[in-house]
Design an enzyme around this catalytic site. Structure first.
Site, PDB file in Angstrom:
ATOM      1  N   ASP A   1       2.384   1.915   3.339  1.00 51.81           N
ATOM      2  CA  ASP A   1       3.383   0.974   3.870  1.00 51.81           C
ATOM      3  C   ASP A   1       4.774   1.462   3.498  1.00 51.81           C
ATOM      4  O   ASP A   1       5.711   1.365   4.282  1.00 51.81           O
ATOM      5  CB  ASP A   1       3.240  -0.428   3.261  1.00 51.81           C
ATOM      6  CG  ASP A   1       1.850  -0.999   3.399  1.00 51.81           C
ATOM      7  OD1 ASP A   1       1.146  -0.611   4.346  1.00 51.81           O
ATOM      8  OD2 ASP A   1       1.478  -1.837   2.554  1.00 51.81           O
TER       9      ASP A   1
ATOM     10  N   HIS B   1       0.874  -1.173   0.000  1.00 50.51           N
ATOM     11  CA  HIS B   1       0.000   0.000   0.000  1.00 50.51           C
ATOM     12  C   HIS B   1       0.911   1.222   0.000  1.00 50.51           C
ATOM     13  O   HIS B   1       2.001   1.179   0.595  1.00 50.51           O
ATOM     14  CB  HIS B   1      -0.838   0.111   1.275  1.00 50.51           C
ATOM     15  CG  HIS B   1      -1.732  -1.051   1.564  1.00 50.51           C
ATOM     16  ND1 HIS B   1      -1.291  -2.167   2.217  1.00 50.51           N
ATOM     17  CD2 HIS B   1      -3.050  -1.235   1.335  1.00 50.51           C
ATOM     18  CE1 HIS B   1      -2.308  -3.012   2.361  1.00 50.51           C
ATOM     19  NE2 HIS B   1      -3.387  -2.470   1.840  1.00 50.51           N
TER      20      HIS B   1
HETATM   21  C1  XLS Z   1      -7.613  -6.856   4.082  1.00 46.89           C
HETATM   22  C2  XLS Z   1      -7.078  -7.068   2.755  1.00 46.89           C
HETATM   23  C3  XLS Z   1      -5.891  -6.171   2.396  1.00 46.89           C
HETATM   24  C4  XLS Z   1      -5.711  -6.145   0.911  1.00 46.89           C
HETATM   25  C5  XLS Z   1      -4.869  -4.996   0.445  1.00 46.89           C
HETATM   26  O1  XLS Z   1      -8.358  -7.665   4.606  1.00 46.89           O
HETATM   27  O2  XLS Z   1      -6.754  -8.403   2.599  1.00 46.89           O
HETATM   28  O3  XLS Z   1      -4.758  -6.600   3.058  1.00 46.89           O
HETATM   29  O4  XLS Z   1      -5.172  -7.324   0.427  1.00 46.89           O
HETATM   30  O5  XLS Z   1      -5.437  -3.782   0.726  1.00 46.89           O
END
Ligand code: XLS
Ligand code: NI
Ligand code: NI
Length: 439
Positions: free
Chosen positions: A107, A104
């Site tokens: 991150d 993200h």
């Molecule tokens: C949350 C999601 C997230 C996505 C990315 O439950 O799995 O981690 O994969 O935003």
């Protein structure tokens, strides 16, 4: 790659040592260059590490502070820490031997005081990430924007009832798309963060869904305008953090994409734990997406049978992995998507090596599953048994019906002519035993 700092000094490059190895820091089944069904294991899986769980998540929970120590957090300046974190991440990727990672925006780089400052932070970290990618050959499987952590998104991002919040979400997606393109990212993911509702009493569902459609179309248009050629992916999830997430499951998302005219550019990123939260199996959502030609990528993790939330365990369930690999093999694989470990080590896993054990376990589970799945498809009667169940549609009137050529009256006449159908067993236990025999 020359290491300025080393963050995992007790771990060397993880090698394949074969099924008899008892070295916990080696692969027993994942042999990246081994060819199975015409492709190397590396090509089959396209494994990716999730930046957020592995390098940002300190494992705090509602009852206590984080337990992980982050040797890459060593400055009072969040931007400096972001660069150390990136250095640590690439050390991890290369020692593990994965070809991809996913992130993200937040991150990678911390949010600034203003939109402009956040954009600048991201651009700086992207430059550094590009350098590490070039040095290591590790690439970006997908990028995404975090549209759920900041308090402004408490009522959603693209579906927020306040237009100004939608604009902020758009600014973030624009910058995240820029970052993804700059890094050669092969896909771009939308997981619906807080796109959903907590109560229908304050929610106009149709209006919010139409806003989501408009938002995704503008993101698609922008992405294409800056040269993004990959798939846009929606990641279904039925609940958490909202009580009801709009992208509930694969079937719901496929209907939404059709309604919003997005099927040419969007596919699905199926997460195991999200499918099970929706009371499906992992295989169910993977199969549905694959059969509609919309399987884009996979978030490989595992839920918990005893509780109903997104526990994000590492995937170690061989049985589930075998079924999913059978589906992938029958549908031509996962590329240009991959298997992203959207999974976190447990709160009490506090050794630096634990992050390696977790990923090695996931990779070996899928490697074993691939070998078993290929064996089942090549050498067992599985396919002929399954396909054989439909043989009455392969020719004659059954085929005519499936092609839409028989009326209801004609079908009635055939019912009378053919008499009562014979009982044909579905052979469920036989098939379950067959799969177990190959495991
Ligand atoms: C949350 C999601 C997230 C996505 C990315 O439950 O799995 O981690 O994969 O935003
Ligand atoms: Ni998830
Ligand atoms: Ni996910």
């Amino acid at each position: 790659m020359p290491q300025a700092n080393e963050y995992f000094p007790t771990v060397k490059k993880i090698e394949y040592e074969g099924p008899d190895s008892d070295n916990p820091l080696a692969f027993t089944h994942y042999d990246e260059s081994r060819t199975v069904a015409g492709k190397t294991m590396k090509e089959h899986f396209r494994f990716a590490v999730a930046y957020w769980h592995s390098f940002c998540n300190e494992n705090s929970d509602p009852f206590g502070a984080g337990t992980r120590s982050f040797p890459w957090v060593k400055s009072s300046d969040p931007m400096a820490n972001a660069t150390y974190r990136l250095e640590a991440a690439f050390e991890f990727f290369t020692k593990l031997g994965v070809p991809y990672y996913c992130f993200h925006d937040r991150d990678l780089a911390p949010e600034g005081q203003t939109t402009g400052e956040s954009e600048k932070n991201l651009v700086e970290l992207v430059e550094l990430a590009k350098k590490y990618q070039n040095e290591t050959g590790v690439n970006l499987l997908w990028g995404t924007a975090n549209l759920f952590t900041h308090p402004r998104y408490m009522n959603g991002a693209a579906t927020n009832p306040d237009f100004n919040v939608v604009c902020h979400a758009a600014a973030q997606v624009k910058a995240a798309l820029d970052a993804t393109v700059e890094l050669g990212g092969e896909n771009y993911v939308f997981w619906g963060g807080r796109e959903g509702y907590m109560t229908l009493l304050n929610t106009d569902m149709k209006r919010e869904l139409d806003h989501l459609g408009a938002f995704l179309r503008s993101a698609r248009d922008y992405g294409r305008s800056i040269g993004f050629k990959g798939n846009f992916l929606i990641e279904p999830k039925p609940m958490e953090p909202t009580k009801h997430q709009y992208d509930f499951d694969a079937a719901t998302v496929i209907g939404f994409l059709r309604e919003q005219d997005l099927l040419d550019d969007f596919k699905l990123n199926i997460e195991a734990n999200h499918a099970t939260l929706a009371k499906h199996t992992f295989a169910h959502d993977v199969m549905l997406a694959a059969q509609y030609g919309l399987l884009g990528s996979i978030d490989a993790n595992r839920g918990d049978n005893q509780n109903g939330w997104d526990t994000d365990y590492f995937p170690t369930n061989l049985y589930d992995a075998v079924h999913v690999m059978m589906i992938l093999l029958e549908h031509g694989g996962i590329a240009p998507g991959g298997l992203n470990f959207d999974a976190k080590i447990r709160r009490n896993s506090t050794d630096p090596e634990d992050l390696f054990y977790a990923h090695i376990g996931g990779m070996d589970t899928f490697a074993r599953a691939l070998l078993i799945a290929d064996d089942i498809l090549q050498n067992s009667e599985y396919k002929s048994l399954r396909n054989g169940r439909y043989r009455s549609f392969d020719s004659g009137e059954g085929k005519e019906f499936a092609s839409g050529n028989l009326s209801l009256e004609e079908l009635r006449a055939l019912a009378i002519e053919n008499g009562e159908p014979e009982m044909i067993s579905g052979k469920q236990e036989y098939l379950e035993n067959l799969v177990n025999r190959y495991i």
